[in-house]
Design a protein around this motif. Structure first.
Motif: not given
Length: 156
Positions: A73, A75, A77-78, A80-81
């Motif tokens: 991914d 980031s 954040e990406e 974890l999403n």
């Protein structure tokens, strides 16, 4: 894989830290190189979830198997999403761990998703785990265990 990841922490999809050595000892390890923005990754991840659940979560004797997600991914954040949305109850290498990029080189990952099945020492059992799961389902796990050089009392 304990040899490669020993001393490191992995994370669960809930964000809890887990010692790699304890989590991976005497297990066949699948390194899952994937990303949430990748359509083939999103297509394969539910199959891997079912495979993992049948072997580990739902089996009377859980199989000696663990998946370690190695994110491609863009980031944290990406990553974890994607983990929260589609992943099974497996582990992940933290996004900011430099080993993430080293593993990509070590296992010659040029396209995702890729599921590389490895022995405790990091040696490749197969780099075609995704294809084998699609074509053979749970039966491919028995072949992996036979060449994994792990202590086993797996039957079924």
């Amino acid at each position: 894989m304990v040899d490669v990841l020993g001393g490191r922490h992995l994370v669960t999809r809930d964000g809890a830290a887990v010692e790699a050595e304890a989590a991976l000892q005497n297990k066949v390890v699948a390194l899952y190189f994937a990303a949430g923005r990748c359509a083939p990754s999103r297509d394969f991840t539910p199959l891997l979830c079912d495979f993992y659940s049948e072997l580990v979560d739902e089996a009377q004797l859980p199989a000696p198997f663990e998946v370690v997600f190695v994110s491609a991914d863009g980031s944290a954040e990406e990553m974890l999403n994607f983990m929260g949305e589609l992943h099974g109850a497996w582990l992940a290498l933290p996004f900011h761990d430099p080993l993430r990029l080293e593993l990509k080189k070590m296992y010659n990952i040029t396209a995702i998703p890729r599921l590389v099945i490895v022995k405790q020492n990091g040696e490749v059992i197969t780099d075609k785990g995704r294809k084998q799961i699609r074509e053979h389902g749970l039966s491919c796990f028995r072949n992996w265990v036979e060449v994994a050089d792990i202590f086993q009392n797996f039957s079924g």
